[in-house]
Design a protein around this motif. Structure first.
Motif, mmCIF file in Angstrom:
data_model
loop_
_atom_site.group_PDB
_atom_site.id
_atom_site.type_symbol
_atom_site.label_atom_id
_atom_site.label_comp_id
_atom_site.label_asym_id
_atom_site.label_seq_id
_atom_site.Cartn_x
_atom_site.Cartn_y
_atom_site.Cartn_z
ATOM 1 N N ASN A 170 0.828 -1.206 0.000
ATOM 2 C CA ASN A 170 0.000 0.000 0.000
ATOM 3 C C ASN A 170 0.865 1.259 0.000
ATOM 4 O O ASN A 170 2.100 1.186 0.028
ATOM 5 N N ILE A 171 0.210 2.394 -0.020
ATOM 6 C CA ILE A 171 0.921 3.660 -0.167
ATOM 7 C C ILE A 171 1.796 3.972 1.064
ATOM 8 O O ILE A 171 2.863 4.579 0.927
ATOM 9 N N GLN A 172 1.379 3.524 2.250
ATOM 10 C CA GLN A 172 2.199 3.772 3.449
ATOM 11 C C GLN A 172 3.563 3.088 3.294
ATOM 12 O O GLN A 172 4.609 3.671 3.599
ATOM 13 N N LEU A 232 2.657 -3.162 -12.482
ATOM 14 C CA LEU A 232 3.222 -2.805 -11.184
ATOM 15 C C LEU A 232 2.175 -2.031 -10.405
ATOM 16 O O LEU A 232 1.408 -1.279 -10.999
ATOM 17 N N GLY A 233 2.182 -2.177 -9.106
ATOM 18 C CA GLY A 233 1.210 -1.361 -8.386
ATOM 19 C C GLY A 233 0.980 -1.808 -6.962
ATOM 20 O O GLY A 233 1.634 -2.720 -6.435
ATOM 21 N N ILE A 234 -0.010 -1.148 -6.368
ATOM 22 C CA ILE A 234 -0.334 -1.358 -4.954
ATOM 23 C C ILE A 234 -1.857 -1.348 -4.786
ATOM 24 O O ILE A 234 -2.585 -0.929 -5.675
ATOM 25 N N GLY A 235 -2.289 -1.773 -3.609
ATOM 26 C CA GLY A 235 -3.713 -1.689 -3.294
ATOM 27 C C GLY A 235 -4.053 -0.310 -2.748
ATOM 28 O O GLY A 235 -3.195 0.378 -2.183
ATOM 29 N N PHE A 236 -5.309 0.089 -2.942
ATOM 30 C CA PHE A 236 -5.748 1.391 -2.431
ATOM 31 C C PHE A 236 -7.234 1.311 -2.132
ATOM 32 O O PHE A 236 -7.996 0.748 -2.931
ATOM 33 N N ASN A 237 -7.610 1.847 -0.981
ATOM 34 C CA ASN A 237 -9.039 1.871 -0.653
ATOM 35 C C ASN A 237 -9.643 0.467 -0.681
ATOM 36 O O ASN A 237 -10.738 0.266 -1.200
ATOM 37 N N VAL A 296 -9.010 -1.925 -2.570
ATOM 38 C CA VAL A 296 -9.093 -2.555 -3.896
ATOM 39 C C VAL A 296 -7.683 -2.936 -4.337
ATOM 40 O O VAL A 296 -6.801 -2.079 -4.462
ATOM 41 N N LYS A 297 -7.492 -4.240 -4.571
ATOM 42 C CA LYS A 297 -6.164 -4.757 -4.954
ATOM 43 C C LYS A 297 -5.665 -4.116 -6.243
ATOM 44 O O LYS A 297 -6.429 -3.987 -7.204
ATOM 45 N N ASN A 298 -4.426 -3.742 -6.282
ATOM 46 C CA ASN A 298 -3.760 -3.270 -7.512
ATOM 47 C C ASN A 298 -4.488 -2.108 -8.196
ATOM 48 O O ASN A 298 -4.477 -1.997 -9.417
ATOM 49 N N SER A 299 -5.123 -1.258 -7.418
ATOM 50 C CA SER A 299 -5.916 -0.194 -8.055
ATOM 51 C C SER A 299 -5.083 1.024 -8.438
ATOM 52 O O SER A 299 -5.524 1.857 -9.225
ATOM 53 N N ILE A 300 -3.882 1.151 -7.902
ATOM 54 C CA ILE A 300 -2.993 2.245 -8.300
ATOM 55 C C ILE A 300 -1.726 1.613 -8.866
ATOM 56 O O ILE A 300 -1.130 0.742 -8.217
ATOM 57 N N GLY A 301 -1.319 2.035 -10.061
ATOM 58 C CA GLY A 301 -0.092 1.439 -10.596
ATOM 59 C C GLY A 301 0.224 1.899 -11.996
ATOM 60 O O GLY A 301 -0.429 2.798 -12.535
ATOM 61 N N VAL A 302 1.226 1.282 -12.555
ATOM 62 C CA VAL A 302 1.685 1.640 -13.901
ATOM 63 C C VAL A 302 2.076 0.357 -14.645
ATOM 64 O O VAL A 302 2.278 -0.691 -14.026
ATOM 65 N N PHE A 303 2.178 0.466 -15.960
ATOM 66 C CA PHE A 303 2.840 -0.576 -16.747
ATOM 67 C C PHE A 303 4.276 -0.097 -16.959
ATOM 68 O O PHE A 303 4.488 1.020 -17.450
ATOM 69 N N ASN A 304 5.239 -0.887 -16.592
ATOM 70 C CA ASN A 304 6.638 -0.533 -16.861
ATOM 71 C C ASN A 304 7.483 -1.809 -16.794
ATOM 72 O O ASN A 304 7.173 -2.710 -16.021
ATOM 73 N N ASN A 305 8.515 -1.881 -17.608
ATOM 74 C CA ASN A 305 9.303 -3.110 -17.658
ATOM 75 C C ASN A 305 10.611 -2.990 -16.888
ATOM 76 O O ASN A 305 11.212 -1.926 -16.840
ATOM 77 N N PRO A 306 11.047 -4.127 -16.302
ATOM 78 C CA PRO A 306 12.330 -4.129 -15.609
ATOM 79 C C PRO A 306 13.494 -4.162 -16.603
ATOM 80 O O PRO A 306 13.282 -4.376 -17.798
ATOM 81 N N GLN A 307 14.699 -3.965 -16.106
ATOM 82 C CA GLN A 307 15.886 -4.158 -16.939
ATOM 83 C C GLN A 307 15.996 -5.621 -17.349
ATOM 84 O O GLN A 307 16.228 -5.943 -18.499
#
Ligand SMILES: NC(=O)c1ccc[n+]([C@@H]2O[C@H](COP(=O)([O-])OP(=O)(O)OC[C@H]3O[C@@H](n4cnc5c(N)ncnc54)[C@H](O)[C@@H]3O)[C@@H](O)[C@H]2O)c1
Length: 353
Positions: free
Chosen positions: A70-72, A136-141, A143-154
């Motif tokens: 989560n965001i914390q 990639l992302g986190i849960g919020f409110n 709701v699982k994985n509700s905040i995040g982005v698409f981005n690839n690792p090295q």
């Protein structure tokens, strides 16, 4: 060492040590932030630290478990990155399961507008599923994985040796995604999977490779989940509802255990709605039942489970969206079913039908 080459990065499967050393030497990062939880600090960090001790690294430990995704926790990760003078030319090395990979990748992608990150998944679920696809992302409110982005690792470095310290239950949970990959796209791989008698004696590298290739092919065909990537949702419409319901009622059900039960239900629905043969349904159900022994779903919970399925973010409008099987090895996306059929499918999880 096996390599799967994706458009932007490689997945390397095998002993990570020489490769990690070479990669870090070539890149010359200003700092390496190693993200672990208490379990991966104990079981996985010691071997990784043998390589890292030639480089400028620091460790960020967060508490394990989905409830900390989560965001914390992100705030704490960003704070420690800042305190340790990490910058845009630093690297985050995510050493852990899907929680570490999703959250560490998200923190790396957003810290100072983004630094490189490397995925070193240490659970079977994260090795076969969470480390591929850029989500990639986190849960919020709640709701699982509700905040995040698409981005690839090295790079993704997968070493099955990490699985030795993982509990049998976590292994079984991750195995559900391997079953799913075969059922939606590879009938031959399914036949090999069916031979497995005891999860404790499996050489996981041999099963990871075909499974990762399936996920790669599906993700590359549809990186932002507009169409075919929905094939990966097989078992997940019912599975997510069972998982959310278990969370609300504080009973213990791991993601893969829920998906395994969901695959029985959705294979059942596939018979009437996508042409899966009764014989193949029975084959699927018998194997999953042998490995998972799913608990019966109480009829008193059916309406709540269907309510949860309606809330699923994959739906368009009020209809519940399913991925079905036309046959073993071939998925059919954007299916729907009558409520009475969905109820029957929930019964099928543990009945003789
Ligand atoms: N990004 C994606 O595409 C994607 C796909 C599937 C799942 N996920 C996410 O992944 C998460 C679930 O992943 P997970 O099942 O790996 O959970 P997890 O990260 O919580 O790991 C499960 C448990 O295993 C412990 N652990 C990890 N590696 C270990 C090891 N080698 N030895 C002993 N213990 C170890 C962890 O500390 C934790 O207690 C969820 O948050 C889910 O949303 C993401």
């Amino acid at each position: 060492m096996h390599t799967i080459t994706l458009q932007d990065y490689d997945i390397k499967i095998g002993d990570f040590r020489a490769l990690l050393h070479r990669l870090l030497s070539e890149r010359n990062y200003t700092k390496i932030a190693v993200l672990v939880d208490e379990n991966t600090r104990t079981h996985c960090l010691p071997t990784v630290a043998e390589v890292l001790h030639d480089f400028n690294y620091f460790v960020i430990e967060i508490p394990s478990g989905e409830s900390h995704k989560n965001i914390q926790t992100c705030t704490e990760i960003w704070r420690q990155m800042m305190d340790n003078n990490a910058d845009r030319h630093s690297l985050t090395l995510n050493l852990g399961g899907g929680v570490i990979g999703d959250m560490g990748g998200f923190c790396a992608s957003t810290f100072k507008r983004g630094m490189d990150f490397l995925q070193m998944p240490t659970t079977l679920l994260s090795q076969v599923d969470a480390s591929v696809g850029g989500k990639l992302g986190i849960g919020f409110n709640h709701v699982k994985n509700s905040i995040g982005v698409f981005n690839n690792p090295q790079t993704v470095l997968i070493d099955a040796a990490f699985l030795q310290s993982l509990s049998e239950r976590e292994i079984r949970s991750g195995f559900a995604e391997i079953i799913k990959h075969a059922l939606i796209a590879d009938a031959e791989h399914w036949q090999k999977i069916r031979q497995i008698q005891d999860l404790k004696t499996v050489d996981w590298t041999a099963f990871l490779l075909p499974s990762l290739k399936i996920k790669q092919a599906v993700v590359e065909a549809d990186p932002f989940e507009k169409g075919m990537r929905k094939a990966l949702n097989f078992g997940h419409t019912v599975g997510h509802a069972l998982e959310s319901h278990a969370l609300e009622s504080e009973s213990s059900l791991l993601h893969g255990e829920a998906v395994a039960a969901g695959m029985i239900a959705e294979a059942y629905l596939s018979v009437g709605n996508a042409g899966l043969s009764q014989e193949e349904f029975t084959e699927i159900k018998d194997f999953i039942t042998r490995i998972y022994q799913p608990a019966p779903v109480a009829e008193s919970n059916f309406s709540e489970l269907i309510h949860l399925m309606r809330k699923d973010k994959k739906n368009a409008g009020s209809e519940i969206n399913f991925t079905f099987l036309e046959k073993i090895g071939k998925a059919k996306i954007n299916g729907s079913a009558e409520i009475s059929e969905i109820e029957a499918s929930l019964k099928s999880i543990s009945s003789d039908s």
